[in-house]
Scaffold this motif. Structure first.
Motif, PDB file in Angstrom:
ATOM      1  N   THR A   1       0.828  -1.205   0.000  1.00 27.49           N
ATOM      2  CA  THR A   1       0.000   0.000   0.000  1.00 27.49           C
ATOM      3  C   THR A   1       0.863   1.256   0.000  1.00 27.49           C
ATOM      4  O   THR A   1       0.606   2.197  -0.750  1.00 27.49           O
ATOM      5  CB  THR A   1      -0.943   0.000   1.220  1.00 27.49           C
ATOM      6  OG1 THR A   1      -1.812  -1.128   1.127  1.00 27.49           O
ATOM      7  CG2 THR A   1      -1.762   1.281   1.293  1.00 27.49           C
ATOM      8  N   ALA A   2       1.904   1.279   0.833  1.00 28.96           N
ATOM      9  CA  ALA A   2       2.724   2.480   0.992  1.00 28.96           C
ATOM     10  C   ALA A   2       3.615   2.744  -0.217  1.00 28.96           C
ATOM     11  O   ALA A   2       3.751   3.883  -0.661  1.00 28.96           O
ATOM     12  CB  ALA A   2       3.575   2.372   2.250  1.00 28.96           C
ATOM     13  N   VAL A   3       4.245   1.692  -0.740  1.00 25.67           N
ATOM     14  CA  VAL A   3       5.194   1.851  -1.843  1.00 25.67           C
ATOM     15  C   VAL A   3       4.938   0.715  -2.844  1.00 25.67           C
ATOM     16  O   VAL A   3       5.687  -0.263  -2.903  1.00 25.67           O
ATOM     17  CB  VAL A   3       6.662   1.837  -1.339  1.00 25.67           C
ATOM     18  CG1 VAL A   3       7.631   2.139  -2.470  1.00 25.67           C
ATOM     19  CG2 VAL A   3       6.865   2.832  -0.203  1.00 25.67           C
ATOM     20  N   PRO A   4       3.875   0.837  -3.647  1.00 27.91           N
ATOM     21  CA  PRO A   4       3.461  -0.285  -4.490  1.00 27.91           C
ATOM     22  C   PRO A   4       4.428  -0.654  -5.606  1.00 27.91           C
ATOM     23  O   PRO A   4       4.343  -1.749  -6.148  1.00 27.91           O
ATOM     24  CB  PRO A   4       2.107   0.173  -5.061  1.00 27.91           C
ATOM     25  CG  PRO A   4       2.133   1.651  -4.960  1.00 27.91           C
ATOM     26  CD  PRO A   4       2.976   1.973  -3.754  1.00 27.91           C
TER      27      PRO A   4
ATOM     28  N   ILE B   1      16.347  -0.254  -1.116  1.00 34.99           N
ATOM     29  CA  ILE B   1      14.937  -0.224  -1.478  1.00 34.99           C
ATOM     30  C   ILE B   1      14.674   1.080  -2.219  1.00 34.99           C
ATOM     31  O   ILE B   1      15.081   2.159  -1.766  1.00 34.99           O
ATOM     32  CB  ILE B   1      14.025  -0.271  -0.222  1.00 34.99           C
ATOM     33  CG1 ILE B   1      14.365  -1.445   0.685  1.00 34.99           C
ATOM     34  CG2 ILE B   1      12.547  -0.244  -0.625  1.00 34.99           C
ATOM     35  CD1 ILE B   1      14.034  -2.791   0.143  1.00 34.99           C
ATOM     36  N   SER B   2      13.987   0.980  -3.337  1.00 39.63           N
ATOM     37  CA  SER B   2      13.583   2.183  -4.069  1.00 39.63           C
ATOM     38  C   SER B   2      12.125   2.041  -4.463  1.00 39.63           C
ATOM     39  O   SER B   2      11.604   0.925  -4.567  1.00 39.63           O
ATOM     40  CB  SER B   2      14.460   2.376  -5.313  1.00 39.63           C
ATOM     41  OG  SER B   2      14.362   1.246  -6.160  1.00 39.63           O
ATOM     42  N   GLY B   3      11.470   3.151  -4.645  1.00 41.94           N
ATOM     43  CA  GLY B   3      10.071   3.130  -5.040  1.00 41.94           C
ATOM     44  C   GLY B   3       9.452   4.505  -4.906  1.00 41.94           C
ATOM     45  O   GLY B   3      10.160   5.510  -4.769  1.00 41.94           O
ATOM     46  N   THR B   4       8.130   4.531  -4.927  1.00 43.75           N
ATOM     47  CA  THR B   4       7.368   5.778  -4.888  1.00 43.75           C
ATOM     48  C   THR B   4       6.333   5.692  -3.777  1.00 43.75           C
ATOM     49  O   THR B   4       5.591   4.714  -3.686  1.00 43.75           O
ATOM     50  CB  THR B   4       6.657   6.014  -6.238  1.00 43.75           C
ATOM     51  OG1 THR B   4       7.599   5.840  -7.299  1.00 43.75           O
ATOM     52  CG2 THR B   4       6.067   7.416  -6.306  1.00 43.75           C
ATOM     53  N   HIS B   5       6.276   6.737  -2.953  1.00 47.35           N
ATOM     54  CA  HIS B   5       5.332   6.802  -1.836  1.00 47.35           C
ATOM     55  C   HIS B   5       3.924   7.068  -2.386  1.00 47.35           C
ATOM     56  O   HIS B   5       3.588   8.182  -2.758  1.00 47.35           O
ATOM     57  CB  HIS B   5       5.774   7.923  -0.886  1.00 47.35           C
ATOM     58  CG  HIS B   5       4.877   8.129   0.277  1.00 47.35           C
ATOM     59  ND1 HIS B   5       4.669   9.363   0.827  1.00 47.35           N
ATOM     60  CD2 HIS B   5       4.133   7.267   1.003  1.00 47.35           C
ATOM     61  CE1 HIS B   5       3.837   9.261   1.850  1.00 47.35           C
ATOM     62  NE2 HIS B   5       3.498   7.998   1.967  1.00 47.35           N
ATOM     63  N   ARG B   6       3.095   6.016  -2.403  1.00 45.31           N
ATOM     64  CA  ARG B   6       1.760   6.119  -2.991  1.00 45.31           C
ATOM     65  C   ARG B   6       0.633   5.806  -2.014  1.00 45.31           C
ATOM     66  O   ARG B   6      -0.539   5.870  -2.385  1.00 45.31           O
ATOM     67  CB  ARG B   6       1.647   5.179  -4.180  1.00 45.31           C
ATOM     68  CG  ARG B   6       2.650   5.440  -5.271  1.00 45.31           C
ATOM     69  CD  ARG B   6       1.949   5.939  -6.508  1.00 45.31           C
ATOM     70  NE  ARG B   6       2.898   6.061  -7.599  1.00 45.31           N
ATOM     71  CZ  ARG B   6       3.217   7.233  -8.134  1.00 45.31           C
ATOM     72  NH1 ARG B   6       2.652   8.335  -7.711  1.00 45.31           N
ATOM     73  NH2 ARG B   6       4.075   7.283  -9.120  1.00 45.31           N
ATOM     74  N   GLY B   7       0.984   5.456  -0.766  1.00 48.86           N
ATOM     75  CA  GLY B   7      -0.040   5.149   0.221  1.00 48.86           C
ATOM     76  C   GLY B   7       0.429   5.587   1.598  1.00 48.86           C
ATOM     77  O   GLY B   7       1.614   5.833   1.815  1.00 48.86           O
TER      78      GLY B   7
ATOM     79  N   PRO C   1       0.147   9.864   1.135  1.00 52.24           N
ATOM     80  CA  PRO C   1       0.930   9.701  -0.086  1.00 52.24           C
ATOM     81  C   PRO C   1       1.108  11.018  -0.829  1.00 52.24           C
ATOM     82  O   PRO C   1       0.179  11.814  -0.925  1.00 52.24           O
ATOM     83  CB  PRO C   1       0.110   8.713  -0.906  1.00 52.24           C
ATOM     84  CG  PRO C   1      -1.276   8.816  -0.384  1.00 52.24           C
ATOM     85  CD  PRO C   1      -1.137   9.182   1.065  1.00 52.24           C
ATOM     86  N   ALA C   2       2.320  11.228  -1.344  1.00 57.09           N
ATOM     87  CA  ALA C   2       2.604  12.448  -2.096  1.00 57.09           C
ATOM     88  C   ALA C   2       3.309  12.136  -3.413  1.00 57.09           C
ATOM     89  O   ALA C   2       3.681  13.051  -4.136  1.00 57.09           O
ATOM     90  CB  ALA C   2       3.459  13.399  -1.256  1.00 57.09           C
ATOM     91  N   GLY C   3       3.526  10.846  -3.714  1.00 59.28           N
ATOM     92  CA  GLY C   3       4.134  10.481  -4.979  1.00 59.28           C
ATOM     93  C   GLY C   3       5.629  10.755  -5.059  1.00 59.28           C
ATOM     94  O   GLY C   3       6.190  10.780  -6.143  1.00 59.28           O
ATOM     95  N   ARG C   4       6.263  10.945  -3.908  1.00 59.12           N
ATOM     96  CA  ARG C   4       7.701  11.226  -3.905  1.00 59.12           C
ATOM     97  C   ARG C   4       8.506   9.925  -3.948  1.00 59.12           C
ATOM     98  O   ARG C   4       8.100   8.908  -3.392  1.00 59.12           O
ATOM     99  CB  ARG C   4       8.083  12.008  -2.655  1.00 59.12           C
ATOM    100  CG  ARG C   4       7.490  13.399  -2.621  1.00 59.12           C
ATOM    101  CD  ARG C   4       8.037  14.211  -1.447  1.00 59.12           C
ATOM    102  NE  ARG C   4       7.462  15.525  -1.455  1.00 59.12           N
ATOM    103  CZ  ARG C   4       6.385  15.883  -0.745  1.00 59.12           C
ATOM    104  NH1 ARG C   4       5.785  15.013   0.049  1.00 59.12           N
ATOM    105  NH2 ARG C   4       5.921  17.103  -0.818  1.00 59.12           N
TER     106      ARG C   4
END
Length: 159
Positions: A67-70, A92-98, A105-108
């Motif tokens: 949920t947090a970083v899909p 770990i890399s990804g995008t904050h989506r939850g 979430p801000a998409g950062r």
């Protein structure tokens, strides 16, 4: 029939490789299949002082992560193995989506190092009974908040 320490370590390494490949594919049934599927399983998130108990707890942890970083991705930087336990240093890399720790979430993007300890029972060296992770949660939170000077780790993946 008893197996040697070398055979035990090889089984652990194969299980962890399958586990991380399944995590990167977001193939949750395959991830869950690398764990013992009973009340002995658990997932510890040390910086949050949280233990997800039992096989259901393991599944709950992955739901929070997904949920947090899909789109999270794991890059293995180093591997260490002894009979009964293995450690992986990863990025770990990804995008904050939850939502994560109360941060909406801000998409950062997020990028941070993590040490994962994988624990195995002597009688089932091909299945995880636990994973315990250590990372700097403040780094993750600062990145998610978009702080200008938020650190991005020490660059293990590029070393």
């Amino acid at each position: 029939m008893a197996i040697s320490d070398g055979q035990r370590i090889e089984l652990q390494r194969r299980t962890i490789a399958e586990h991380i490949d399944a995590e990167n594919s977001h193939d949750w049934p395959r991830v869950y299949g690398t764990f013992v599927q009973d009340e002995h399983a658990f997932y510890d998130v040390v910086p949050l002082s949280t233990r997800y108990e039992g096989f259901q707890g393991v599944q709950d942890f992955y739901q929070v992560l997904e949920t947090a970083v899909p789109d999270f991705r794991i890059t293995v930087n180093a591997e260490y193995d002894t009979p009964g336990s293995s450690v992986r240093e990863v990025t770990i890399s990804g995008t904050h989506r939850g939502d994560y720790c109360g941060i909406p979430p801000a998409g950062r993007p997020v990028l941070f190092e993590l040490a994962a300890f994988y624990l195995f029972h002597a009688d089932a060296p091909e299945k995880l009974f636990a994973e315990r992770i250590y990372f700097d949660n403040e780094t993750v939170l600062r990145q998610m908040r978009g702080e200008e000077n938020a650190p991005t780790g020490i660059g293990l993946a590029s070393a």
